[in-house]
Design a protein around this motif. Structure first.
Motif, PDB file in Angstrom:
ATOM      1  N   ARG A 199      71.816  -9.191  40.048  1.00 35.62           N
ATOM      2  CA  ARG A 199      71.015  -8.700  38.928  1.00 35.62           C
ATOM      3  C   ARG A 199      69.529  -8.974  39.142  1.00 35.62           C
ATOM      4  N   MET A 200      69.204 -10.138  39.660  1.00 32.03           N
ATOM      5  CA  MET A 200      67.794 -10.459  39.866  1.00 32.03           C
ATOM      6  C   MET A 200      67.181  -9.609  40.972  1.00 32.03           C
ATOM      7  N   THR A 201      67.963  -9.284  42.007  1.00 36.34           N
ATOM      8  CA  THR A 201      67.459  -8.379  43.044  1.00 36.34           C
ATOM      9  C   THR A 201      67.121  -7.022  42.453  1.00 36.34           C
ATOM     10  N   LEU A 202      68.011  -6.500  41.612  1.00 41.30           N
ATOM     11  CA  LEU A 202      67.783  -5.191  41.001  1.00 41.30           C
ATOM     12  C   LEU A 202      66.574  -5.213  40.068  1.00 41.30           C
ATOM     13  N   TRP A 203      66.515  -6.189  39.178  1.00 36.84           N
ATOM     14  CA  TRP A 203      65.408  -6.239  38.215  1.00 36.84           C
ATOM     15  C   TRP A 203      64.056  -6.370  38.907  1.00 36.84           C
ATOM     16  N   THR A 204      63.988  -7.252  39.896  1.00 37.53           N
ATOM     17  CA  THR A 204      62.699  -7.483  40.548  1.00 37.53           C
ATOM     18  C   THR A 204      62.298  -6.319  41.454  1.00 37.53           C
ATOM     19  N   PRO A 260      48.183   6.672  52.377  1.00 42.83           N
ATOM     20  CA  PRO A 260      49.016   5.607  52.952  1.00 42.83           C
ATOM     21  C   PRO A 260      49.675   4.720  51.895  1.00 42.83           C
ATOM     22  N   LEU A 261      48.991   4.485  50.781  1.00 41.93           N
ATOM     23  CA  LEU A 261      49.578   3.658  49.727  1.00 41.93           C
ATOM     24  C   LEU A 261      50.651   4.423  48.949  1.00 41.93           C
ATOM     25  N   LEU A 262      50.564   5.750  48.901  1.00 40.82           N
ATOM     26  CA  LEU A 262      51.632   6.545  48.304  1.00 40.82           C
ATOM     27  C   LEU A 262      52.900   6.494  49.175  1.00 40.82           C
ATOM     28  N   ILE A 263      52.708   6.452  50.485  1.00 40.38           N
ATOM     29  CA  ILE A 263      53.857   6.274  51.380  1.00 40.38           C
ATOM     30  C   ILE A 263      54.523   4.926  51.104  1.00 40.38           C
ATOM     31  N   ALA A 264      53.713   3.888  50.894  1.00 39.41           N
ATOM     32  CA  ALA A 264      54.265   2.573  50.560  1.00 39.41           C
ATOM     33  C   ALA A 264      55.049   2.628  49.259  1.00 39.41           C
ATOM     34  N   THR A 265      54.587   3.401  48.293  1.00 43.34           N
ATOM     35  CA  THR A 265      55.304   3.538  47.025  1.00 43.34           C
ATOM     36  C   THR A 265      56.662   4.200  47.236  1.00 43.34           C
ATOM     37  N   ALA A 266      56.721   5.189  48.105  1.00 45.75           N
ATOM     38  CA  ALA A 266      58.000   5.837  48.404  1.00 45.75           C
ATOM     39  C   ALA A 266      58.985   4.840  49.016  1.00 45.75           C
ATOM     40  N   LEU A 267      58.494   3.944  49.852  1.00 43.91           N
ATOM     41  CA  LEU A 267      59.382   2.946  50.442  1.00 43.91           C
ATOM     42  C   LEU A 267      59.775   1.882  49.430  1.00 43.91           C
ATOM     43  N   ALA A 268      58.944   1.618  48.428  1.00 44.46           N
ATOM     44  CA  ALA A 268      59.350   0.738  47.337  1.00 44.46           C
ATOM     45  C   ALA A 268      60.500   1.367  46.555  1.00 44.46           C
ATOM     46  N   ALA A 269      60.481   2.693  46.407  1.00 46.84           N
ATOM     47  CA  ALA A 269      61.591   3.388  45.750  1.00 46.84           C
ATOM     48  C   ALA A 269      62.874   3.267  46.575  1.00 46.84           C
ATOM     49  N   LEU A 270      62.753   3.335  47.907  1.00 48.62           N
ATOM     50  CA  LEU A 270      63.916   3.119  48.774  1.00 48.62           C
ATOM     51  C   LEU A 270      64.473   1.715  48.590  1.00 48.62           C
ATOM     52  N   SER A 271      63.593   0.724  48.475  1.00 48.35           N
ATOM     53  CA  SER A 271      64.021  -0.655  48.255  1.00 48.35           C
ATOM     54  C   SER A 271      64.791  -0.779  46.941  1.00 48.35           C
ATOM     55  N   PHE A 272      64.298  -0.126  45.887  1.00 44.49           N
ATOM     56  CA  PHE A 272      64.984  -0.169  44.600  1.00 44.49           C
ATOM     57  C   PHE A 272      66.364   0.476  44.696  1.00 44.49           C
ATOM     58  N   ALA A 273      66.476   1.597  45.408  1.00 44.29           N
ATOM     59  CA  ALA A 273      67.769   2.269  45.556  1.00 44.29           C
ATOM     60  C   ALA A 273      68.775   1.368  46.280  1.00 44.29           C
ATOM     61  N   ALA A 274      68.314   0.655  47.309  1.00 48.36           N
ATOM     62  CA  ALA A 274      69.207  -0.263  48.025  1.00 48.36           C
ATOM     63  C   ALA A 274      69.632  -1.421  47.127  1.00 48.36           C
ATOM     64  N   ALA A 275      68.705  -1.931  46.307  1.00 51.83           N
ATOM     65  CA  ALA A 275      69.034  -3.010  45.382  1.00 51.83           C
ATOM     66  C   ALA A 275      70.056  -2.551  44.353  1.00 51.83           C
ATOM     67  N   LEU A 276      69.908  -1.325  43.886  1.00 51.22           N
ATOM     68  CA  LEU A 276      70.865  -0.771  42.931  1.00 51.22           C
ATOM     69  C   LEU A 276      72.255  -0.661  43.561  1.00 51.22           C
ATOM     70  N   ALA A 277      72.330  -0.208  44.809  1.00 48.79           N
ATOM     71  CA  ALA A 277      73.614  -0.106  45.500  1.00 48.79           C
ATOM     72  C   ALA A 277      74.234  -1.490  45.715  1.00 48.79           C
ATOM     73  N   TYR A 278      73.434  -2.480  46.080  1.00 49.36           N
ATOM     74  CA  TYR A 278      73.941  -3.852  46.238  1.00 49.36           C
ATOM     75  C   TYR A 278      74.511  -4.379  44.917  1.00 49.36           C
ATOM     76  N   TRP A 279      73.789  -4.162  43.819  1.00 49.58           N
ATOM     77  CA  TRP A 279      74.281  -4.608  42.512  1.00 49.58           C
ATOM     78  C   TRP A 279      75.637  -3.976  42.199  1.00 49.58           C
ATOM     79  N   TRP A 280      75.805  -2.701  42.532  1.00 52.40           N
ATOM     80  CA  TRP A 280      77.060  -2.000  42.254  1.00 52.40           C
ATOM     81  C   TRP A 280      78.202  -2.568  43.104  1.00 52.40           C
ATOM     82  N   VAL A 281      77.962  -2.777  44.392  1.00 53.91           N
ATOM     83  CA  VAL A 281      78.992  -3.316  45.284  1.00 53.91           C
ATOM     84  C   VAL A 281      79.367  -4.740  44.885  1.00 53.91           C
TER      85      VAL A 281
END
Length: 419
Positions: free
Chosen positions: A79-84, A171-192
């Motif tokens: 839960r903390m991984t997902l929230w953060t 370049p900072l917008l690209i970083a934002t897209a990768l932050a979205a990827l990080s959130f998606a992975a955290a969401l999948a981890y929370w589900w598993v």
């Protein structure tokens, strides 16, 4: 008889998702260094302001990260991984979209509030699934994939040259897209994670003991040496490598932006392969303190070679890569053996409280030293004071590593057996 644990396949799936989440998070943190020169030229930022963009990331965690460690113990890693991760995504977006320095600083502040507790939660996740079985190797592998994110940030001027040609914001917008990827992975981890946790194969967090400040007094001497090393080593490594190294390579060694980013990326390219290898070796040898001392020694050696010799820059970056592989590969598994399992999040949180104070102070001090000395491409000698500062701090870190080695060697009872 050992307690039942999640299936090996589940453990490695969680490890992969955590590593992917770390990849995006590390990229966002290191996204400032490659645009530092653009921020100066296009937005008129000073070195002190550039340093503040990374220092402000750490400032709130001087207080909040200990709370974050307690929250990980209380609510569980998933839960903390997902929230953060959600907080980090919001911070990355604010940094990229803000029209002025104040907005960018607010975005980095928000990112920092989420990112450090995110780091504790991901370490706790690996400890949950791999405690007692290849823990150092699993942590090293996750950190290695995370560092591919830092490698990608350093290589981004080459990989995304068209974005950099448009200015500081793409370049900072690209970083934002990768932050979205990080959130998606955290969401999948929370589900598993839900199924094994409900089945009682993992701690729920609800049974964590109430935190009391006096409990910190019961951490052994070896833990406090480890904390001091953590502060000094990370302060030098992150303030130099993530904030000022690319500018230093450009102004002192005459590299262009793309070449400077590539040179800085060698640190992480080495760490991607070496961190899990060192973790595997530590698991097999069962000797953590000597490896930690060796990794700590490589950092001042690298700075000395870089500042005082005509040797090629790749020699220094290789040594920094060795240090950046060895120290984290050993530090966090060792921390898990120095404290009780129910206090792991709190112990790591306390380390990161002090670490963030050090990183913030180092970024601000280095920026102030550079501005005071007029460091620039026209005055490369102005960077000398910064390098002396970083060298002295890294030598103090070596002394702490040697003291830890001596203490752990004499008092092996302080090292808790793996679960």
């Amino acid at each position: 008889m050992s307690a039942p644990r999640p299936a090996r396949a589940t453990a490695w799936l969680v490890g992969a998702l955590v590593a992917l989440a770390l990849f995006g998070n590390y990229y966002v943190y290191d996204a400032i260094g490659p645009v530092a020169d653009l921020l100066q030229r296009q937005r008129g930022f000073s070195d002190s302001q550039v340093g503040l963009l990374n220092a402000i990331y750490s400032l709130p965690n001087v207080v909040l990260i200990l709370v974050g460690g307690v929250l990980v113990d209380r609510f569980g890693a998933a839960r903390m991984t997902l929230w953060t991760a959600a907080v980090c995504l919001a911070g990355a977006a604010l940094t990229a979209l803000s029209p002025g320095f104040a907005g960018m600083a607010a975005g980095r502040l928000l990112f920092g509030i989420g990112a450090e507790t995110f780091g504790i939660a991901t370490l706790a996740a690996i400890a949950d699934y791999f405690g007692g079985r290849s823990l150092a190797f699993a942590m090293g592998l996750a950190l290695a994939v995370g560092r591919l994110g830092s490698f990608g940030a350093d290589m981004s001027p080459t990989w995304f040259a068209a974005a950099y040609a448009q200015g500081w914001q793409p370049p900072l917008l690209i970083a934002t897209a990768l932050a979205a990827l990080s959130f998606a992975a955290a969401l999948a981890y929370w589900w598993v994670d839900r199924a094994p946790r409900r089945a009682g194969l993992l701690p729920t967090g609800r049974g964590a003991e109430a935190f009391a400040w006096r409990d910190l007094l019961h951490f052994g001497r070896a833990y406090w040496y480890l904390l001091a090393l953590c502060v000094l080593w990370y302060s030098v490594m992150l303030a130099f490598r993530s904030t000022f190294a690319i500018k230093y390579f450009q102004h002192v060694h005459g590299l262009d932006l793309a070449a400077a980013g590539q040179m800085n990326s060698h640190v992480f390219l080495a760490a991607v392969f070496a961190t899990p290898a060192f973790g595997w070796l530590c698991d097999r040898a069962g000797r953590y303190a000597p490896f930690l001392a060796l990794g700590a020694l490589a950092l001042p050696a690298a700075l000395a070679v870089m500042a005082l010799t005509p040797w090629p820059l790749w020699v220094s970056t290789l040594l920094i890569g060795v240090s950046f592989s060895l120290v984290p590969a050993v530090m966090w598994p060792l921390a898990s053996r120095l404290v009780a399992p129910g206090r792991f999040g709190t112990a790591i949180g306390l380390m990161w409280v002090a670490q963030n104070a050090g990183i913030s102070g180092a970024n601000l001090a280095a920026g102030w030293l550079n501005d005071r000395a007029g460091a620039s491409a026209a005055n490369p000698a102005g960077y000398d004071a910064m390098m002396v500062f970083f060298g002295a701090a890294s030598l103090l870190g070596c002394a702490c590593a040697l003291a830890l080695w001596a203490t752990a060697g004499r008092r092996r009872h302080e090292l808790r057996s793996p679960a």
